[in-house]
Scaffold this active site. Structure first.
Site, PDB file in Angstrom:
ATOM      1  N   GLU A 164       4.300 -13.756  12.258  1.00 46.12           N
ATOM      2  CA  GLU A 164       3.533 -12.854  13.118  1.00 46.12           C
ATOM      3  C   GLU A 164       2.045 -13.119  13.075  1.00 46.12           C
ATOM      4  O   GLU A 164       1.394 -13.142  14.105  1.00 46.12           O
ATOM      5  CB  GLU A 164       3.720 -11.416  12.636  1.00 46.12           C
ATOM      6  CG  GLU A 164       4.930 -10.742  13.124  1.00 46.12           C
ATOM      7  CD  GLU A 164       4.958  -9.334  12.582  1.00 46.12           C
ATOM      8  OE1 GLU A 164       5.021  -8.416  13.379  1.00 46.12           O
ATOM      9  OE2 GLU A 164       4.917  -9.166  11.338  1.00 46.12           O
ATOM     10  N   ARG A 167      -5.766  13.914   7.792  1.00 45.84           N
ATOM     11  CA  ARG A 167      -4.891  13.199   6.865  1.00 45.84           C
ATOM     12  C   ARG A 167      -3.766  14.086   6.329  1.00 45.84           C
ATOM     13  O   ARG A 167      -2.839  13.590   5.716  1.00 45.84           O
ATOM     14  CB  ARG A 167      -5.710  12.638   5.696  1.00 45.84           C
ATOM     15  CG  ARG A 167      -6.643  11.555   6.175  1.00 45.84           C
ATOM     16  CD  ARG A 167      -7.407  10.894   5.086  1.00 45.84           C
ATOM     17  NE  ARG A 167      -8.154   9.793   5.655  1.00 45.84           N
ATOM     18  CZ  ARG A 167      -7.703   8.549   5.769  1.00 45.84           C
ATOM     19  NH1 ARG A 167      -6.517   8.235   5.333  1.00 45.84           N
ATOM     20  NH2 ARG A 167      -8.444   7.624   6.315  1.00 45.84           N
ATOM     21  N   GLU A 203      11.485 -10.426   5.464  1.00 46.80           N
ATOM     22  CA  GLU A 203      10.199  -9.789   5.768  1.00 46.80           C
ATOM     23  C   GLU A 203       9.042 -10.758   5.512  1.00 46.80           C
ATOM     24  O   GLU A 203       8.083 -10.796   6.279  1.00 46.80           O
ATOM     25  CB  GLU A 203      10.066  -8.497   4.945  1.00 46.80           C
ATOM     26  CG  GLU A 203       8.789  -7.709   5.124  1.00 46.80           C
ATOM     27  CD  GLU A 203       8.556  -7.207   6.544  1.00 46.80           C
ATOM     28  OE1 GLU A 203       9.401  -7.399   7.425  1.00 46.80           O
ATOM     29  OE2 GLU A 203       7.467  -6.653   6.759  1.00 46.80           O
ATOM     30  N   LYS A 206       1.890  -2.738  18.923  1.00 46.40           N
ATOM     31  CA  LYS A 206       2.179  -1.829  17.806  1.00 46.40           C
ATOM     32  C   LYS A 206       3.371  -0.944  18.132  1.00 46.40           C
ATOM     33  O   LYS A 206       4.074  -0.480  17.250  1.00 46.40           O
ATOM     34  CB  LYS A 206       0.934  -0.975  17.544  1.00 46.40           C
ATOM     35  CG  LYS A 206       0.987  -0.164  16.270  1.00 46.40           C
ATOM     36  CD  LYS A 206       0.902  -1.027  15.033  1.00 46.40           C
ATOM     37  CE  LYS A 206       1.237  -0.312  13.769  1.00 46.40           C
ATOM     38  NZ  LYS A 206       1.673  -1.239  12.711  1.00 46.40           N
ATOM     39  N   TRP A 262      -2.186  17.730  -1.169  1.00 41.49           N
ATOM     40  CA  TRP A 262      -0.793  17.684  -0.737  1.00 41.49           C
ATOM     41  C   TRP A 262       0.009  17.657  -2.015  1.00 41.49           C
ATOM     42  O   TRP A 262      -0.152  16.748  -2.836  1.00 41.49           O
ATOM     43  CB  TRP A 262      -0.535  16.423   0.088  1.00 41.49           C
ATOM     44  CG  TRP A 262      -0.348  16.726   1.531  1.00 41.49           C
ATOM     45  CD1 TRP A 262      -0.777  17.832   2.187  1.00 41.49           C
ATOM     46  CD2 TRP A 262       0.322  15.912   2.493  1.00 41.49           C
ATOM     47  NE1 TRP A 262      -0.425  17.751   3.504  1.00 41.49           N
ATOM     48  CE2 TRP A 262       0.251  16.588   3.714  1.00 41.49           C
ATOM     49  CE3 TRP A 262       0.972  14.687   2.434  1.00 41.49           C
ATOM     50  CZ2 TRP A 262       0.808  16.084   4.873  1.00 41.49           C
ATOM     51  CZ3 TRP A 262       1.513  14.183   3.590  1.00 41.49           C
ATOM     52  CH2 TRP A 262       1.433  14.876   4.795  1.00 41.49           C
ATOM     53  N   HIS A 282      24.486 -23.943   2.733  1.00 43.64           N
ATOM     54  CA  HIS A 282      25.339 -24.029   3.918  1.00 43.64           C
ATOM     55  C   HIS A 282      24.550 -24.454   5.156  1.00 43.64           C
ATOM     56  O   HIS A 282      25.001 -24.207   6.279  1.00 43.64           O
ATOM     57  CB  HIS A 282      26.014 -22.678   4.173  1.00 43.64           C
ATOM     58  CG  HIS A 282      26.880 -22.250   3.025  1.00 43.64           C
ATOM     59  ND1 HIS A 282      28.062 -22.877   2.697  1.00 43.64           N
ATOM     60  CD2 HIS A 282      26.700 -21.297   2.082  1.00 43.64           C
ATOM     61  CE1 HIS A 282      28.594 -22.310   1.633  1.00 43.64           C
ATOM     62  NE2 HIS A 282      27.776 -21.347   1.224  1.00 43.64           N
ATOM     63  N   LYS A 294       6.436 -11.707   8.391  1.00 40.86           N
ATOM     64  CA  LYS A 294       4.980 -11.493   8.251  1.00 40.86           C
ATOM     65  C   LYS A 294       4.227 -12.785   8.534  1.00 40.86           C
ATOM     66  O   LYS A 294       3.227 -12.795   9.241  1.00 40.86           O
ATOM     67  CB  LYS A 294       4.601 -11.016   6.843  1.00 40.86           C
ATOM     68  CG  LYS A 294       5.035  -9.648   6.410  1.00 40.86           C
ATOM     69  CD  LYS A 294       4.356  -8.510   7.115  1.00 40.86           C
ATOM     70  CE  LYS A 294       5.064  -8.168   8.402  1.00 40.86           C
ATOM     71  NZ  LYS A 294       5.428  -6.815   8.630  1.00 40.86           N
ATOM     72  N   CYS A 322      -4.272  13.586  -0.010  1.00 41.89           N
ATOM     73  CA  CYS A 322      -5.362  14.432  -0.484  1.00 41.89           C
ATOM     74  C   CYS A 322      -6.709  13.873  -0.033  1.00 41.89           C
ATOM     75  O   CYS A 322      -6.873  12.672   0.114  1.00 41.89           O
ATOM     76  CB  CYS A 322      -5.367  14.478  -2.000  1.00 41.89           C
ATOM     77  SG  CYS A 322      -3.846  15.051  -2.708  1.00 41.89           S
ATOM     78  N   ASN A 371      -6.744  12.611  -6.838  1.00 42.64           N
ATOM     79  CA  ASN A 371      -5.764  12.108  -5.869  1.00 42.64           C
ATOM     80  C   ASN A 371      -4.845  11.161  -6.612  1.00 42.64           C
ATOM     81  O   ASN A 371      -5.330  10.242  -7.258  1.00 42.64           O
ATOM     82  CB  ASN A 371      -6.441  11.265  -4.767  1.00 42.64           C
ATOM     83  CG  ASN A 371      -7.121  12.111  -3.739  1.00 42.64           C
ATOM     84  OD1 ASN A 371      -7.025  13.329  -3.785  1.00 42.64           O
ATOM     85  ND2 ASN A 371      -7.811  11.464  -2.812  1.00 42.64           N
ATOM     86  N   GLY A 372      -3.552  11.339  -6.481  1.00 36.62           N
ATOM     87  CA  GLY A 372      -2.643  10.384  -7.103  1.00 36.62           C
ATOM     88  C   GLY A 372      -1.626  11.065  -7.989  1.00 36.62           C
ATOM     89  O   GLY A 372      -1.428  12.283  -7.904  1.00 36.62           O
TER      90      GLY A 372
HETATM   91  C1  F6R Z   1       6.257  -6.309  12.309  1.00 32.05           C
HETATM   92  C2  F6R Z   1       6.266  -5.235  13.234  1.00 32.05           C
HETATM   93  C3  F6R Z   1       7.382  -5.138  14.206  1.00 32.05           C
HETATM   94  C4  F6R Z   1       7.914  -3.706  14.198  1.00 32.05           C
HETATM   95  C5  F6R Z   1       8.973  -3.487  15.287  1.00 32.05           C
HETATM   96  C6  F6R Z   1       9.569  -2.100  15.205  1.00 32.05           C
HETATM   97  O1  F6R Z   1       5.125  -6.316  11.504  1.00 32.05           O
HETATM   98  O2  F6R Z   1       5.407  -4.416  13.196  1.00 32.05           O
HETATM   99  O3  F6R Z   1       8.400  -6.041  13.914  1.00 32.05           O
HETATM  100  O4  F6R Z   1       8.465  -3.477  12.928  1.00 32.05           O
HETATM  101  O5  F6R Z   1       8.400  -3.671  16.535  1.00 32.05           O
HETATM  102  O6  F6R Z   1       8.562  -1.145  15.274  1.00 32.05           O
HETATM  103  P1  F6R Z   1       8.792   0.348  14.836  1.00 32.05           P
HETATM  104  O7  F6R Z   1       8.900   0.394  13.355  1.00 32.05           O
HETATM  105  O8  F6R Z   1       7.621   1.083  15.383  1.00 32.05           O
HETATM  106  O9  F6R Z   1      10.081   0.797  15.481  1.00 32.05           O
END
Ligand code: F6R
Length: 616
Positions: free
Chosen positions: A496, A27, A489, A611, A79, A512, A493, A2, A105-106
């Site tokens: 990275e 959006r 994860e 990305k 939305w 192990h 994170k 929204c 919104n929400g």
């Molecule tokens: C981690 C990250 C990457 C993506 C991976 C797959 O923060 O962004 O590990 O998760 O490259 O990307 P998608 O989701 O676009 O297939």
């Protein structure tokens, strides 16, 4: 997603609001509306579909506009969450006699309770939305003698969930009241001090053509806005002092708004991302899930294929599909699936999970599934991407663009989408107990934006941890059950964005091998929310402590047992067990962000990463 626009001033409010809404069109929305308070009365126009459908109705406002008096106006692109797409459900919403108008919104988490209370007080509703409770609650309080401001504070204190709201009332013609609760989407306010105009938007691009200096509302704040000035308060009425921020005139700065980095912004957008991905798909009262494009035929097996963060998400999703929908699920790296010559049967589904929708390995795995006769589904953020086009059915994450290379809000949205898909599939089972579980689990989703919002509160723990541990070269992350992939994860994170080596492990595997690494130099992040494997995690914490390791535990608020054993704790609110990974994921992101910040790393563009990984 929204959009909200507000305006006070002597210019043509309807046109200003309309053009602000146009800037937020990207959006996404399904209906729109504008209300203008002019000459002591509120006029309202709404339309479904494209914003352009509202345009012919603006002439109505222009006919009554005179530049001699200041108008107050609010506009909204909706939305759907509660109630279908209709003009009656579009915002703004009014009280009985049309003297109060509200946009929101929400999701109002306690809407059923408020709705029942209002019905018992004789209120007649004109829409199926949760938002409509707000003007009626304001109205009741004003009838009992409160002024607009007092009523607004009283009503805001009763709302639960993650909400951004703007309201106006004919009793106070020059004023808007806005609020941001539970880390809902943003509220930015700016004034043109030369002309005496106030501009408000959920997203800075909506007002940037009028003002460059804006004040952002923080969680739990209320803004009393008139043409010249905004009075900022906390929910308890105490005054807040905050200076406005100057936003540079370029799309990147406008999009980043009040945040230093996109990763930080995207972490903080997650309550909104959750709301947006649920919109129109879950009926929070009945628990019914509607997913357009899915034929409802339950697969006999799901093969989830994904890479990186999306693969971690798929590992959590397996718990949803197996526990909620009772469908056997396997998870593969996109890059590995086709090399194991997978055995696929008709009736099975290959589910590609990918925020970019362009990851070559995931696309190749989806195509392997197609070639072997499986149906192909996808969960993607980038609408129109290859993973959407290659699938028979797709769930769009709808988080808006994710600019930070490191996935955060798309991770959370993909968890929510898999959970929702599991509920949808459960509801199509021939076993009544699975159907009932599908409804029960879906109803619990109404709590999620509020719970996620609570994970985003200011918390000094992350800076303290970064200060204490930024010079360590290795980290271990441990979890069990659905929190094991969250440990993976957390490690991903941290690697990275801060370049610190980190490993995620299922906690039971520690003995192990990885246990050999534990000494006083090894910080160990233990995911220990109070769930069905909690007792087992307590003993893992003991084992780390016994070897001199430093324990950073993610605990359920009030858990004094682990608190007494851990060196540092990060709290999460109590929540239904299957929603817990959606909460424990957030400290992983915040920890990585603060470590990277402390180390001076390029948070939004970590070295060597892209990305969208379009090569195999
Ligand atoms: C981690 C990250 C990457 C993506 C991976 C797959 O923060 O962004 O590990 O998760 O490259 O990307 P998608 O989701 O676009 O297939």
């Amino acid at each position: 997603m929204c959009g909200i626009i507000g305006y006070i001033g002597g210019n043509d409010a309807a046109s200003i609001i309309y053009s602000g809404l146009q800037r937020l069109e990207y959006r996404g929305y399904d209906s729109s509306g504008i209300a203008i308070l002019n000459a002591g009365a509120i006029d309202m126009q709404r339309a479904t579909g494209k914003l352009a459908n509202l345009l012919p109705k603006l002439t109505h406002f222009q006919a009554t506009h005179s530049s001699s008096n200041k108008q107050v106006g609010i506009g909204h692109t909706r939305w759907a969450t509660h109630g279908g797409i209709s003009e009656a459900n579009a915002h703004p919403h009014l009280n009985q006699d049309g003297t109060i108008a509200v946009i929101q919104n929400g999701i109002i988490e306690n809407y059923v309770e408020l709705h029942t209370e209002l019905q018992q007080a004789g209120v007649r509703f004109h829409s199926e939305t949760d938002t409509e409770v707000v003007p009626h609650l304001l109205d009741l309080r004003m009838r009992s003698g409160m002024n607009f401001e007092q009523a607004a504070f009283a009503v805001l204190r009763r709302l639960r969930g993650a909400n951004a709201l703007v309201m106006m009332c004919t009793a106070v013609p020059g004023r808007m009241i806005a609020a941001r609760l539970g880390h809902a989407g943003g509220v930015a306010i700016g004034h043109d001090e030369a002309t005496g105009e106030a501009f408000l938007a959920s997203d800075v691009p909506g007002i940037l053509e009028h003002v460059r200096r804006v004040t952002f509302l923080e969680d739990g704040e209320v803004a009393l806005i008139d043409a010249w000035h905004t009075d900022l308060r906390k929910l308890d009425g105490t005054t807040v002092q905050r200076s406005a921020i100057t936003i540079a005139w370029d799309p990147v700065s406008a999009e980043k708004g009040e945040y230093r980095h996109f990763m930080q912004k995207e972490i903080h957008e997650q309550a909104r991302a959750v709301t947006d991905t649920l919109r129109g798909r879950v009926n929070f009262e009945s628990g019914e899930v509607t997913l357009n494009g899915f034929d409802g035929v339950r697969p006999t097996r799901i093969f989830s294929v994904a890479c990186g963060t999306s693969k971690n998400s798929a590992l959590v999703g397996r718990f949803f599909f197996e526990s909620i929908a009772r469908i056997p699920t396997e998870v593969d790296y996109g890059s590995e699936f086709r090399y194991r010559d997978p055995l696929l049967q008709p009736g099975e589904v290959v589910l590609g999970i990918t925020q970019s929708g362009e990851t070559a390995d995931t696309l190749a795995a989806m195509s392997e599934g197609r070639n072997k006769g499986a149906r192909v589904w996808s969960i993607v953020n980038s609408v129109g991407s290859q993973a959407e086009r290659a699938a028979d059915a797709t769930i769009a994450m709808r988080t808006g663009p994710e600019i930070g290379v490191c996935s955060t809000k798309t991770f959370l949205a993909s968890l929510v989408d898999q959970y929702m898909l599991a509920c949808f599939l459960a509801q199509r089972s021939s076993d009544a107990s699975i159907v009932a579980r599908g409804h029960e689990c879906a109803r619990a989703l109404a709590l999620l934006p509020g719970l996620v919002g609570r994970m985003l509160d200011v918390d000094p723990i992350y800076e303290q941890l970064a200060q204490r541990f930024h010079d360590r070269r290795h980290f271990l992350f441990l979890g069990r059950g659905p929190n094991y992939p969250i440990a993976l994860e957390g490690a991903l994170k941290l690697k990275e964005v801060s370049y610190i080596h980190a490993e995620g492990y299922p906690a039971g595997e520690m003995k192990h091998g990885p246990i050999a690494l534990i000494d006083e130099h090894m910080p160990v992040v233990c995911l220990t929310p109070q769930d069905s494997v909690y007792a087992k995690m307590v003993s893992q914490v003991e084992q780390v402590r016994a070897r001199g390791g430093t324990v950073i535990a993610v605990i359920t608020r009030g858990d004094e047992v682990i608190r007494a054993k851990a060196d540092h704790v990060i709290e999460i609110p109590p929540a239904p067990e299957l929603l817990l990974p959606m909460l424990t994921a957030i400290p992983m992101q915040r920890l990585a962000y603060h470590m990277a910040l402390r180390l001076g790393c390029d948070v939004d563009q970590p070295r060597n990463l892209a990305k969208s990984v379009t090569v195999e």
